[in-house]
Enzyme design. Structure first.
Site, mmCIF file in Angstrom:
data_model
loop_
_atom_site.group_PDB
_atom_site.id
_atom_site.type_symbol
_atom_site.label_atom_id
_atom_site.label_comp_id
_atom_site.label_asym_id
_atom_site.label_seq_id
_atom_site.Cartn_x
_atom_site.Cartn_y
_atom_site.Cartn_z
ATOM 1 N N HIS A 149 -25.325 1.687 -34.640
ATOM 2 C CA HIS A 149 -24.741 2.772 -35.314
ATOM 3 C C HIS A 149 -25.103 4.282 -34.470
ATOM 4 O O HIS A 149 -25.544 5.063 -35.032
ATOM 5 C CB HIS A 149 -25.585 3.035 -36.966
ATOM 6 C CG HIS A 149 -25.148 1.958 -37.882
ATOM 7 N ND1 HIS A 149 -23.800 1.308 -37.416
ATOM 8 C CD2 HIS A 149 -25.560 1.558 -38.798
ATOM 9 C CE1 HIS A 149 -23.693 0.409 -38.520
ATOM 10 N NE2 HIS A 149 -24.708 0.562 -39.169
ATOM 11 N N HIS A 223 -20.340 4.856 -43.892
ATOM 12 C CA HIS A 223 -21.688 3.965 -44.394
ATOM 13 C C HIS A 223 -21.908 3.956 -46.008
ATOM 14 O O HIS A 223 -22.970 4.023 -46.257
ATOM 15 C CB HIS A 223 -22.721 4.057 -43.458
ATOM 16 C CG HIS A 223 -23.332 2.804 -43.332
ATOM 17 N ND1 HIS A 223 -23.848 2.025 -44.293
ATOM 18 C CD2 HIS A 223 -23.648 1.735 -42.234
ATOM 19 C CE1 HIS A 223 -24.570 0.873 -44.066
ATOM 20 N NE2 HIS A 223 -24.374 0.775 -42.761
ATOM 21 N N GLU A 360 -17.411 -1.257 -44.557
ATOM 22 C CA GLU A 360 -17.142 -0.195 -43.120
ATOM 23 C C GLU A 360 -16.115 -0.637 -42.291
ATOM 24 O O GLU A 360 -15.913 -1.789 -41.978
ATOM 25 C CB GLU A 360 -18.446 -0.378 -42.527
ATOM 26 C CG GLU A 360 -19.807 0.048 -43.466
ATOM 27 C CD GLU A 360 -20.943 -0.554 -42.488
ATOM 28 O OE1 GLU A 360 -21.283 -0.439 -41.528
ATOM 29 O OE2 GLU A 360 -21.590 -1.606 -43.404
HETATM 30 C C1 GLA Z 1 -25.029 -1.926 -41.186
HETATM 31 C C2 GLA Z 1 -25.460 -3.291 -40.497
HETATM 32 C C3 GLA Z 1 -26.580 -3.790 -41.143
HETATM 33 C C4 GLA Z 1 -27.727 -2.875 -41.497
HETATM 34 C C5 GLA Z 1 -27.149 -1.644 -42.144
HETATM 35 C C6 GLA Z 1 -28.143 -0.575 -42.431
HETATM 36 O O1 GLA Z 1 -24.140 -2.321 -42.464
HETATM 37 O O2 GLA Z 1 -24.547 -4.218 -40.318
HETATM 38 O O3 GLA Z 1 -27.134 -4.952 -40.470
HETATM 39 O O4 GLA Z 1 -28.198 -2.445 -40.152
HETATM 40 O O5 GLA Z 1 -25.961 -1.186 -41.552
HETATM 41 O O6 GLA Z 1 -29.383 -1.043 -42.859
#
Ligand code: GLA
Length: 395
Positions: A149, A223, A360
């Site tokens: 991210h 997110h 997402e």
């Molecule tokens: C995303 C990732 C997850 C986790 C979340 C935050 O969705 O795919 O594995 O890291 O973000 O906790």
């Protein structure tokens, strides 16, 4: 008997004329008052307040988008985070349907990307490395051996510029941020613009745009963790999910796609017909144990148009239905497996394991290192453009 004199007839007529004129005026006035009120409400005024202050004194603004139906979405300039989103149930009762906090400090103290804009690269890049035109770029390994991210300080942790816009489609907020060349290890100065527009038919339309001055990689997403029950501390296992995908991307132990496109048919990953999240989440399955539940990217089927229905989520008890439309090739369905009950919920209690799910929209994880995946490269002169719409209704 009353004598009617000429002057009294004259005054009587004068009074009558005056009354008629003033009545007409009044009517005009109240009509124009109505018109102003109507223009105001069709323009859906956007409230702008201060949500909090960063440690360096920078003010974080909050924009409240409203529509005719009564829906409200709060967006803050820190991380472009959606902090509150109200939606009606089948009886018309509005409740907040996204996880998050009421207070900036709680976001600053650390949280799993609640409601935030994610960039430059949503999802993982293996070993925090990729090459472009023969040059290797090194990124932060902030998720085990991998980059996640956007790094240590991704777009979810910066303060964006925010401007309220009243558009024909609805109340909007335009967020802009310039990511400098080399920020978090990525090449090129990237100018990013994200517009959230709340339409009168209860859809939040998100338009992402970016331009660069050097070749780079971009993959932006949102997110938000949804819990359509409005009981934000309760597990979401009863929500029925639909995913418009025949295949998904199996992962390795670090949640990096292996490169295989695997059929969902006959596996717990089949959401071609709506199915409760909890129905097979505990099934004996290698991929489910690697993800600790669902935390994978589904390969979206192409429709007749690029912008098509990608996913939906339905909560039977309240009737709330969320539909997700996008022009992206993939969607990460994450069932909130890492939530562990340590963070306080806005509605009381805590955010327990699986008390929210994320849908997402994105290009596939680790695309910069996987030649068979659609490209995430952005060249100078091109505009990155991505659109996702989250639409709420009841059923
Ligand atoms: C995303 C990732 C997850 C986790 C979340 C935050 O969705 O795919 O594995 O890291 O973000 O906790």
């Amino acid at each position: 008997m009353m004598r009617i004199t000429k002057p009294s007839i004259f005054y009587g007529v004068l009074l009558l004329v005056f009354t008629i004129i003033s009545c007409k005026e009044n009517k005009k006035e109240s009509q124009s008052e109505m018109e102003t009120a109507k223009t105001e409400s069709t323009q859906n005024p956007i409230e702008e307040t201060i949500f909090g202050e960063m440690p360096d004194g920078t003010k974080v603004k909050k924009f409240t988008l409203k529509n005719e139906a009564g829906m409200e979405v709060d967006v803050i300039t820190y991380g472009g985070i959606i902090t509150r989103w109200t939606a009606p149930d089948s009886n018309g009762a509005y409740e907040d349907i996204v996880l998050g906090f009421d207070d900036l400090n709680q976001y600053l103290e650390g949280n799993p990307y609640f409601g935030a804009l994610i960039g430059r690269y949503g999802n993982r890049i293996a070993n925090g490395k990729f090459s472009l035109d023969g040059e290797t770029y090194t990124l932060a390994k902030n998720d085990g051996d991998n980059h996640l991210h956007g790094g240590e300080k991704g777009f979810d942790k910066v303060v964006w510029d925010g401007v309220a816009k009243t558009t024909e489609e609805g109340a909007a907020v335009e967020l802009t941020y310039t990511s400098e060349d080399g920020e978090e290890g990525y090449p090129g100065k990237l100018d990013v613009k994200v517009t959230y527009t709340l339409t009168d038919d209860n859809a939040l339309d998100i338009q992402y745009e970016a331009v660069t001055d050097k070749p780079t990689v971009v993959n932006l997403t949102q997110h938000s963790y949804f819990n359509l029950s409005g009981q934000l501390s309760e597990p979401v296992l009863d929500h029925k999910i639909y995913l418009n995908a025949d295949t998904y991307l199996p992962v390795d132990g670090g949640l990096i796609p292996t490169g295989e496109f695997r059929e969902v048919a006959g596996t717990p990953f089949n959401f071609k017909e709506p199915k409760p999240i909890g129905e097979e989440i505990e099934a004996e399955n290698e991929q489910l144990s690697l993800g600790g539940g669902y935390d994978h990217c589904w390969v979206l089927n192409n429709g007749e148009e690029d912008f098509r229905l990608a996913a939906s989520a339905h909560h039977g008890e309240t009737g709330r239905l969320l539909e997700v439309y996008t022009n992206e090739p993939g969607i990460q369905f994450y069932s909130g497996n890492f939530l562990d009950g340590t963070l306080p919920s806005k509605t009381g209690g805590t955010y327990v394991k699986r008390s929210g799910f994320c849908l997402e929209t994105q290009h596939y994880p680790d695309s910069p290192n996987q030649a068979d995946f659609p490209s995430v490269r952005l060249n100078p002169g091109e505009t990155y453009s991505s659109r996702t719409m989250y639409k709420l209704s009841t059923k």
